[in-house]
Design a protein around this motif. Structure first.
Motif, short mmCIF file in Angstrom:
data_model
loop_
_atom_site.label_atom_id
_atom_site.label_comp_id
_atom_site.label_asym_id
_atom_site.label_seq_id
_atom_site.Cartn_x
_atom_site.Cartn_y
_atom_site.Cartn_z
N ASP A 23 13.76 -12.99 6.58
CA ASP A 23 14.24 -13.21 5.21
C ASP A 23 13.21 -12.77 4.16
O ASP A 23 13.20 -13.26 3.04
CB ASP A 23 14.61 -14.69 5.02
CG ASP A 23 15.63 -14.90 3.89
OD1 ASP A 23 16.50 -14.03 3.72
OD2 ASP A 23 15.54 -15.92 3.19
N ASP A 72 23.00 -19.29 1.51
CA ASP A 72 22.94 -17.95 0.91
C ASP A 72 24.30 -17.49 0.39
O ASP A 72 24.37 -16.52 -0.35
CB ASP A 72 22.36 -16.93 1.89
CG ASP A 72 20.87 -16.68 1.61
OD1 ASP A 72 20.24 -17.56 0.99
OD2 ASP A 72 20.35 -15.62 1.98
N ASP A 121 18.32 -20.41 3.83
CA ASP A 121 18.47 -19.31 4.77
C ASP A 121 17.17 -19.05 5.51
O ASP A 121 17.16 -18.78 6.71
CB ASP A 121 18.93 -18.04 4.02
CG ASP A 121 19.17 -16.88 4.96
OD1 ASP A 121 19.61 -17.12 6.10
OD2 ASP A 121 18.95 -15.73 4.54
MN LIG Z 1 18.33 -14.99 2.60
#
Ligand SMILES: [Mn+2]
Length: 335
Positions: A83, A156, A26
């Motif tokens: 993130d 994710d 991610d």
């Molecule tokens: Mn993530």
């Protein structure tokens, strides 16, 4: 929020994008997607992306792009962290982040600390890649950007399996598929594919696993000897605890791996030496492994958590099983 973010991008000449240390799918996906998008949408801007220690499976996503891995200072006007729930997780890029005129934090972790000038975190989103998608102009998304976002979402959500996969996640994935991305290849090559020796190591860990607590807990231990036998690193253990978890009837799966030998035992074959073990745990149903991890100074989520323990293998196993039993009993008595 959307407008605020793009205004900040508009007003900056030099933009840096950075994810967290030890980037996952991610992180790499959202960073690369935003980087490619900003370069495309704002060709007059200088855009930089920082990432270090990119796992091999994501290297092809970054190929042909100038990814900064040495954390040199590019003195950006605008620094965007992706993130990252906490600016500490920016690693060596943090000091440049703190020095930038304007900072943006885009994330999906509920624990996000709002450490930037503009904070945009969507706790209900599956991934930062999903949050990024919502910020982009669909007309400017191309195949490469779509593939990066798709990779992030796939990783994710455990290939759209985990409960963070919403109707909206699937709609977004549908839109990304319209760009003709090689979705089957992305899933296979970045998520499921193992090398032959990784497969052997997984088979070995399954073979050595034992059932405890009335077959409700499965545990396996990868000792240093085993890791050496397969010439394996910690990265090679990825996914093994999930394989243990899908054993029928199991509430708690544990994979321990020996990280440090503190003292050799008298009889090495008996595993009587004291070592440090990294413990990773997965839960099914109502079991909460984060409570077990917390007892040993670790942490994580309800369904996936970890900690570090030291002792002889017997001591560590005994202590851990008794803690798992304690948590399991308290949870299942309440039901
Ligand atoms: Mn993530």
């Amino acid at each position: 929020m959307r407008e605020k973010i793009w205004n900040a991008v508009n007003n900056a000449g030099k933009i840096a994008i950075c994810g967290h240390v030890r980037p996952d799918g991610d992180c790499v996906g959202s960073c690369m997607a935003l980087y490619m998008y900003v370069k495309k949408a704002y060709p007059d801007k200088e855009v930089y992306v920082y990432m270090d220690g990119i796992p091999k499976v994501f290297e092809s996503m970054c190929r042909g792009y100038d990814v900064i891995t040495d954390y040199r200072d590019v003195s950006p006007d605008l620094f965007i962290a992706l993130d990252c729930s906490d600016s500490e997780r920016l690693g060596d890029a943090r000091e440049y982040f703190d020095r930038a005129d304007v900072t943006i934090n885009i994330d999906h972790h509920i624990s996000n600390l709002s450490y930037a000038d503009i904070n945009h975190f969507m706790a209900k989103s599956s991934s930062t890649s999903e949050v990024i998608y919502e910020l982009l102009d669909e007309n400017l998304i191309d195949k490469a950007i779509a593939a990066a976002l798709y990779t992030g979402i796939i990783h994710d959500t455990g290939v759209l399996q985990y409960s963070n996969t919403s109707k909206r996640t699937l709609e977004i994935v549908g839109n990304l598929l319209d760009h003709g991305i090689p979705s089957d290849k992305i899933i296979d090559e970045t998520f499921y594919q193992k090398t032959y020796s990784q497969n052997l190591l997984m088979a070995r860990c399954v073979l050595e696993s034992r059932m405890y607590l009335g077959n409700r807990c499965i545990m396996s231990v990868a000792t240093k000897d085993i890791l050496e036998e397969y010439n394996a690193t910690t990265e090679d253990l990825d996914g093994i605890v999930n394989i243990l978890r899908i054993t029928k009837g199991v509430e708690c799966a544990v994979l321990m791996h020996e990280t440090k030998i503190i003292s050799e035992g008298e009889d090495i074959s008996e595993n009587s030496g004291v070592s440090e073990y990294k413990v990773s745990m997965r839960a099914n149903n109502d079991m909460d492994v984060s409570r077990v991890a917390l007892m040993y100074g670790g942490g994580g989520h309800i369904k996936a958590a970890g900690c570090t323990m030291t002792g002889t293998l017997e001591e560590v196993t005994k202590k851990l099983l008794s803690s798992i039993n304690e948590v399991m009993s308290s949870i299942y008595q309440m039901v």
